[in-house]
Design an enzyme around this catalytic site. Structure first.
Site, PDB file in Angstrom:
ATOM      1  N   ASN A 144      70.183 -15.133  69.450  1.00  0.00           N
ATOM      2  CA  ASN A 144      71.041 -13.981  69.184  1.00  0.00           C
ATOM      3  C   ASN A 144      70.569 -12.688  69.820  1.00  0.00           C
ATOM      4  O   ASN A 144      71.359 -11.743  69.946  1.00  0.00           O
ATOM      5  CB  ASN A 144      71.184 -13.787  67.672  1.00  0.00           C
ATOM      6  CG  ASN A 144      71.751 -15.013  66.996  1.00  0.00           C
ATOM      7  OD1 ASN A 144      72.199 -15.939  67.659  1.00  0.00           O
ATOM      8  ND2 ASN A 144      71.740 -15.024  65.678  1.00  0.00           N
ATOM      9  N   THR A 189     109.639   5.747  98.819  1.00  0.00           N
ATOM     10  CA  THR A 189     109.515   5.730  97.367  1.00  0.00           C
ATOM     11  C   THR A 189     110.617   4.837  96.819  1.00  0.00           C
ATOM     12  O   THR A 189     111.728   4.826  97.361  1.00  0.00           O
ATOM     13  CB  THR A 189     109.636   7.144  96.765  1.00  0.00           C
ATOM     14  OG1 THR A 189     110.899   7.702  97.140  1.00  0.00           O
ATOM     15  CG2 THR A 189     108.513   8.051  97.268  1.00  0.00           C
ATOM     16  N   HIS A 190     110.314   4.067  95.782  1.00  0.00           N
ATOM     17  CA  HIS A 190     111.257   3.070  95.254  1.00  0.00           C
ATOM     18  C   HIS A 190     111.636   2.058  96.335  1.00  0.00           C
ATOM     19  O   HIS A 190     112.716   1.465  96.283  1.00  0.00           O
ATOM     20  CB  HIS A 190     112.521   3.733  94.701  1.00  0.00           C
ATOM     21  CG  HIS A 190     112.265   4.764  93.647  1.00  0.00           C
ATOM     22  ND1 HIS A 190     112.293   4.490  92.302  1.00  0.00           N
ATOM     23  CD2 HIS A 190     111.948   6.083  93.744  1.00  0.00           C
ATOM     24  CE1 HIS A 190     112.036   5.576  91.610  1.00  0.00           C
ATOM     25  NE2 HIS A 190     111.812   6.572  92.465  1.00  0.00           N
ATOM     26  N   SER A 320     101.567 -21.774 108.780  1.00  0.00           N
ATOM     27  CA  SER A 320     102.604 -22.699 108.335  1.00  0.00           C
ATOM     28  C   SER A 320     102.372 -24.080 108.910  1.00  0.00           C
ATOM     29  O   SER A 320     101.909 -24.223 110.041  1.00  0.00           O
ATOM     30  CB  SER A 320     103.991 -22.196 108.752  1.00  0.00           C
ATOM     31  OG  SER A 320     104.987 -23.136 108.420  1.00  0.00           O
ATOM     32  N   GLU A 333      96.075 -12.233 100.549  1.00  0.00           N
ATOM     33  CA  GLU A 333      96.567 -13.161  99.528  1.00  0.00           C
ATOM     34  C   GLU A 333      95.409 -13.697  98.699  1.00  0.00           C
ATOM     35  O   GLU A 333      95.495 -13.778  97.460  1.00  0.00           O
ATOM     36  CB  GLU A 333      97.331 -14.303 100.195  1.00  0.00           C
ATOM     37  CG  GLU A 333      98.651 -13.851 100.819  1.00  0.00           C
ATOM     38  CD  GLU A 333      99.262 -14.874 101.751  1.00  0.00           C
ATOM     39  OE1 GLU A 333     100.449 -14.717 102.100  1.00  0.00           O
ATOM     40  OE2 GLU A 333      98.553 -15.830 102.152  1.00  0.00           O
TER      41      GLU A 333
END
Length: 468
Positions: A144, A189-190, A320, A333
């Site tokens: 502990n 933006t957005h 690919s 990624e």
């Protein structure tokens, strides 16, 4: 085949257990092997080393208080040193998902040290003729107080590698900020057209974010220096001699070369894992920053023919199995997946931290595994991102200008001259005709040509521009 030649028998309070004859572990470890075949994972070597360092510091303290004779002290110390030099690494085999508090890992360490020390003194494995894993190797200690201390020491040992790659990341982002400072592009933006920005300004935001996150990691690291070794089972220091905590702390500082701080409340140190959670949260924070930066870089490099393609990433592998010539942002990624995992680890540490009861948090094995894993995989992922992606990013200046010329977001610079409503009218004309805002404004008589040339001058578009 006579299997009696391959195994030995050891026993504990539950009965007899068969153990591989040449194994340095003992009955407690063998039961853990049989009880917890969960993940196939082994303890991190740094975690093993940290636990062994505590054992060495403890045996030095026990010898100083004359609780061990010189012969036993030398044998245990030698066994510890051999492990720290890389021997017997295949003997530490308890799955991270194990009995609460870390008793299984702890006894694995105790038993390997005890068996090797007995072997040094001429006794066979499993005999414990001279040295017992509990009575001698674990003297003045408990799972502990040993395990929380080992987790902290392990983290502090490997954090410098993490900070090194993060500091290099900061330098690379600083370099890109300077390299791209003159490349003007459309802001978004957005995910819609917005006012212009330089690519350097965009990267400067990434740079500053990483600086702030490094500062948070450095701050939270300081809380790991406070260790509660010497509290034994519940924080009282039972079964230790007076002055033991000071002595083992001195030994640990010397052995680790870390500026460890003695806990001023051993009860709190045994119950509370908030310091570990605080550090984990700093890794969660920088992970979400890296995910956000990675998402931006993937958007900016999308294409190469049908996306934004404002930057190019280094090619690292084919992308690919069916589409020839396709190359993906593979390093980003990978880093994003690692960061997702770190956030998951942090959530688990949070749940573990709140699950302690009374004098102990029994979820420490999970906290230990996740915290150490967080640091190591983040270190490796950022290192790869630095060297195989960020360092080689190039700006596609012509593409940046192409999108800038077609952006409707640039219309906002006309607000002070035409007003908001009239500028909307101009935007609609531009979108309908496909002509630039500048050309549309001049052709439709909204502003004179010389005024348009002045207002749409590129160097004025990315800084305060109003004049009296």
């Amino acid at each position: 085949m006579n299997t009696n030649n391959l195994f030995r028998i050891e026993k504990d309070s539950l009965g007899k257990v068969r153990i591989p004859k040449k194994a340095y572990w003992g009955v407690n470890t063998q039961r853990a092997i049989e009880n917890f075949p969960i993940s196939g994972l082994y303890p991190h070597k740094e975690y093993v080393f940290s636990t062994v360092i505590i054992k060495k510091a403890a045996v030095m303290a026990n010898r100083a208080f004359d609780l061990l004779d010189e012969k036993l002290f030398q044998a245990i110390t030698t066994a510890c040193d051999e492990i720290l030099n890389g021997k017997f690494s295949d003997q530490f085999i308890v799955d991270p998902y194990q009995a609460g508090a870390g008793t299984s890992h702890h006894m694995n360490i105790n038993e390997v040290i005890a068996n090797r020390a007995n072997e040094i003194l001429g006794a066979p494995l499993g005999s414990y003729t001279y040295i017992h894993p509990n009575n001698h190797v674990n003297m003045s200690q408990s799972t502990n107080d040993v395990i929380p201390c080992a987790v902290r020491i392990t983290a502090l040992t490997i954090i410098p590698d993490l900070l090194s790659v993060l500091n290099y990341l900061e330098k690379l982002l600083s370099r890109k900020t300077k390299d791209f400072r003159k490349i003007i592009k459309s802001g978004r933006t957005h995910l819609q057209d917005a006012l212009p920005i330089t690519l350097g300004q965009e990267f400067s935001a990434y740079h500053k974010s990483i600086i702030l996150d490094i500062n948070r990691i450095s701050e939270s690291k300081q809380y790991l220096l406070r260790v509660g070794i010497g509290g034994t089972a519940v924080g009282t220091g039972i079964n230790t001699p007076p002055g033991y905590q000071d002595m083992i702390m001195k030994n640990l500082v010397n052995l680790t070369r870390l500026p460890l701080i003695k806990s001023d409340n051993l009860f709190e140190s045994m119950q509370n894992t908030s310091d570990l959670l605080f550090f984990s949260s700093s890794l969660r924070n920088i992970s979400q920053t890296l995910i956000r930066i990675g998402n931006d870089l993937r958007l900016l490099s999308s294409g190469p023919k049908t996306g934004l393609s404002e930057i190019s990433l280094p090619d690292v592998q084919q992308g690919s199995s069916i589409m020839p010539g396709k190359v993906n942002p593979s390093i980003i990624e990978m880093m994003t997946m690692v960061c997702f995992q770190i956030i998951g680890f942090d959530q688990t540490i949070l749940l573990s931290s709140m699950s302690g009861q009374l004098e102990l948090n029994v979820m420490l094995p999970l906290v230990a595994h996740n915290l150490i894993s967080q640091i190591k995989i983040l270190t490796n992922a950022v290192n790869m991102f630095n060297n195989k992606c960020l360092k080689g990013i190039k700006a596609n200046e012509d593409t940046c200008r192409y999108w800038l010329d077609r952006s409707s977001g640039i219309a906002a610079i006309l607000n002070p001259y035409l007003g908001y409503d009239k500028t909307i009218e101009l935007v609609k004309i531009s979108l309908k005709t496909g002509k630039s805002l500048k050309d549309s404004a001049v052709e439709k008589g909204f502003i004179p040509k010389d005024t348009a040339n002045r207002l749409f001058r590129l160097k004025h578009l990315t800084k305060p521009n109003l004049q009296k």
